[in-house]
Design an enzyme around this catalytic site. Structure first.
Site, PDB file in Angstrom:
ATOM      1  N   TYR A 141       0.821  -1.213   0.000  1.00 25.32           N
ATOM      2  CA  TYR A 141       0.000   0.000   0.000  1.00 25.32           C
ATOM      3  C   TYR A 141       0.858   1.267   0.000  1.00 25.32           C
ATOM      4  O   TYR A 141       0.382   2.349  -0.354  1.00 25.32           O
ATOM      5  CB  TYR A 141      -0.944   0.031   1.217  1.00 25.32           C
ATOM      6  CG  TYR A 141      -2.076  -0.975   1.143  1.00 25.32           C
ATOM      7  CD1 TYR A 141      -2.210  -1.826   0.050  1.00 25.32           C
ATOM      8  CD2 TYR A 141      -2.997  -1.086   2.162  1.00 25.32           C
ATOM      9  CE1 TYR A 141      -3.229  -2.753  -0.009  1.00 25.32           C
ATOM     10  CE2 TYR A 141      -4.029  -2.015   2.106  1.00 25.32           C
ATOM     11  CZ  TYR A 141      -4.136  -2.843   1.012  1.00 25.32           C
ATOM     12  OH  TYR A 141      -5.146  -3.762   0.946  1.00 25.32           O
ATOM     13  N   LYS A 192       3.517 -15.202   2.236  1.00 23.73           N
ATOM     14  CA  LYS A 192       3.607 -16.011   1.017  1.00 23.73           C
ATOM     15  C   LYS A 192       5.093 -16.230   0.717  1.00 23.73           C
ATOM     16  O   LYS A 192       5.618 -15.762  -0.293  1.00 23.73           O
ATOM     17  CB  LYS A 192       2.909 -15.292  -0.148  1.00 23.73           C
ATOM     18  CG  LYS A 192       1.396 -15.276  -0.048  1.00 23.73           C
ATOM     19  CD  LYS A 192       0.750 -16.621  -0.373  1.00 23.73           C
ATOM     20  CE  LYS A 192       0.840 -16.921  -1.848  1.00 23.73           C
ATOM     21  NZ  LYS A 192       0.286 -18.279  -2.142  1.00 23.73           N
ATOM     22  N   ASP A 225      -2.739 -17.786   1.770  1.00 26.27           N
ATOM     23  CA  ASP A 225      -3.920 -18.350   1.093  1.00 26.27           C
ATOM     24  C   ASP A 225      -4.513 -19.486   1.921  1.00 26.27           C
ATOM     25  O   ASP A 225      -5.737 -19.631   2.026  1.00 26.27           O
ATOM     26  CB  ASP A 225      -3.591 -18.792  -0.341  1.00 26.27           C
ATOM     27  CG  ASP A 225      -2.329 -19.619  -0.458  1.00 26.27           C
ATOM     28  OD1 ASP A 225      -1.528 -19.627   0.506  1.00 26.27           O
ATOM     29  OD2 ASP A 225      -2.120 -20.259  -1.504  1.00 26.27           O
ATOM     30  N   ASP A 249      -5.478  -6.872   5.491  1.00 21.59           N
ATOM     31  CA  ASP A 249      -6.693  -6.186   5.059  1.00 21.59           C
ATOM     32  C   ASP A 249      -7.745  -7.221   4.653  1.00 21.59           C
ATOM     33  O   ASP A 249      -8.904  -7.183   5.078  1.00 21.59           O
ATOM     34  CB  ASP A 249      -6.326  -5.285   3.862  1.00 21.59           C
ATOM     35  CG  ASP A 249      -7.384  -4.247   3.565  1.00 21.59           C
ATOM     36  OD1 ASP A 249      -8.419  -4.254   4.236  1.00 21.59           O
ATOM     37  OD2 ASP A 249      -7.175  -3.442   2.635  1.00 21.59           O
ATOM     38  N   ASP A 253     -11.162  -8.773   7.005  1.00 21.67           N
ATOM     39  CA  ASP A 253     -12.549  -8.651   6.533  1.00 21.67           C
ATOM     40  C   ASP A 253     -13.222 -10.020   6.484  1.00 21.67           C
ATOM     41  O   ASP A 253     -14.406 -10.159   6.780  1.00 21.67           O
ATOM     42  CB  ASP A 253     -12.590  -8.011   5.131  1.00 21.67           C
ATOM     43  CG  ASP A 253     -12.779  -6.500   5.216  1.00 21.67           C
ATOM     44  OD1 ASP A 253     -12.375  -5.924   6.235  1.00 21.67           O
ATOM     45  OD2 ASP A 253     -13.333  -5.905   4.268  1.00 21.67           O
TER      46      ASP A 253
END
Ligand code: NAD
Length: 367
Positions: A141, A192, A225, A249, A253
């Site tokens: 970001y 990852k 993942d 993020d 959620d």
């Protein structure tokens, strides 16, 4: 005792509505002796309308000087057409960056009364209590270059850059281990490392930190993942889940939905301790400005009110008062009060004001 300086950033959409509700709760604590004074500043779309910028400098001067910042939410369709750098959400990124709040704490707690409101089976979410610790100031970001260029053949090329340093990873992982020691003593670190060099570094740094300072805490590495899958398969295996800005993020959620509604989830963003011993701290619900219900008195104020409970706990060290507020919310849900987002058959549907009235009443009862 000095008064705590609270800066209020209502923002846009339902932001001012849920923050007003929260200030009624803050006022309740004020009457019981919590010393505080408030200031307000502009952020996001409200700031664009008033000043032409989503991030007026004055707001950041006040945010840095405050003992704690309570924020509503920013953004909305009115400002969506603006160039990327002038959009309302840029104000939010800047406030986090300027305040130096690098650890975003997002609890996903399933209140017993709401276990049937989740889209998952009640036995999967009943008793769920996860803390997601998201890195907030680095990663893709913020990394540079961040640009869109036009190539010689006329097509466009957009670039975001994922970047992390050792110290950025270490400081947020330290927060995760410290939090785990106060809870279930277990940390999952999601990255990852199979395909990203930032993931490789993340894994190396947390492994070294664990060995050096936190060997008493159980540490598990998980690919991000797989973490997404495990969150819906068996979420109760997690205690503290620490991860980078982007994965945090998304995963937080996802965890929000486990608990029934995004309208229920608070967050705290913490930085280093300042000279007065209080951390840089920003408290906000994780939901956005909900333009579809803004201005109608329908918003669920609980995420914002529980963010203030986090403020009591992490900024003011008032753990018992924080628990009292969380228990008041629990009691109100158990009594059957529901805003539209968490409505269930047979329950009492209320709006923002009536839900807040009920929470204040429950606080009175518990006092
Ligand atoms: P959103 O969280 O605003 O809304 C998603 C859905 O959840 C909507 O149906 C909304 O009505 C519902 N909802 C959210 N909060 C609720 C509450 N307290 N009570 C009842 N229902 C609630 O997400 P979105 O629609 O993707 O984004 C809307 C705007 O908010 C966008 O401009 C986005 O950029 C911005 N946004 C801001 C923040 C923030 O300020 N921290 C976070 C996310 C999105």
């Amino acid at each position: 005792m000095n008064e705590y300086k609270l800066l209020l950033l209502p923002g846009d959409g339902i932001g001012p509505e849920v923050l007003d509700a929260t200030m009624r709760v803050v006022g309740w604590y004020g009457q019981k002796g919590l010393p505080y004074k408030t200031e307000e500043a502009l952020l996001g779309g409200a700031a664009i309308d008033a000043t032409g910028r989503p991030d007026p400098d004055e707001t950041f001067v006040k945010a840095i000087a405050a003992d704690a910042v309570l924020m509503g939410s920013v953004g909305g369709p009115k400002w969506d057409g603006l160039p990327f750098a002038q959009r309302a959400e840029r104000g939010l990124l800047r406030v986090r960056k300027d305040m130096g709040v690098y650890a975003n704490l997002r609890p996903a707690l399933c209140f017993d009364a709401l276990k049937d409101a989740s889209t998952l089976k009640p036995e999967i979410v009943s008793g769920l209590d996860i803390l997601i610790v998201r890195e907030l100031m680095g990663g893709v970001y913020f990394g540079e270059p961040k640009e869109t260029i036009t190539l010689p053949d006329g097509q466009k090329r957009a670039v975001d850059t994922g970047v992390y340093t050792t110290s950025e990873i270490e400081r947020v992982c330290r927060v995760a281990f410290e939090m785990a020691r106060l809870r279930g003593n277990k940390v999952h670190s999601a990255e990852k490392s199979n395909v990203m060099v930032t993931g490789v570094l993340w894994k190396e740094v947390i492994t070294a930190l664990h060995k050096r300072d936190y060997a008493d805490v159980e540490l598990h590495h998980i690919l991000a993942d797989n973490a997404a899958m495990q969150l819906v398969r068996n979420p109760k295996q997690f205690d503290v889940l620490v991860t980078d800005n982007l994965f945090g993020d998304v995963l937080s959620d996802e965890a929000a939905q486990l608990t029934g509604s995004i309208g229920m989830l608070p967050s705290a963003s913490l930085g280093d301790k300042k000279e007065n011993g209080l951390p840089s701290a920003l408290y906000e619900p994780i939901h956005g400005s909900a333009p579809d219900i803004a201005g109608q008195g329908l918003a669920n104020p609980i995420a914002s009110i529980l963010s203030f409970a986090m403020c009591l706990r992490y900024s003011f060290g008032l753990k018992d008062e924080a628990s009292r507020l969380e228990k008041a919310v629990d009691a109100v849900l158990a009594e059957g009060y529901r805003t539209g987002d968490i409505m269930q058959p047979g329950m009492t549907k209320v709006g923002t004001t009536a839900m807040t009235d009920a929470i204040l009443k429950a606080l009175d009862k518990a006092a």
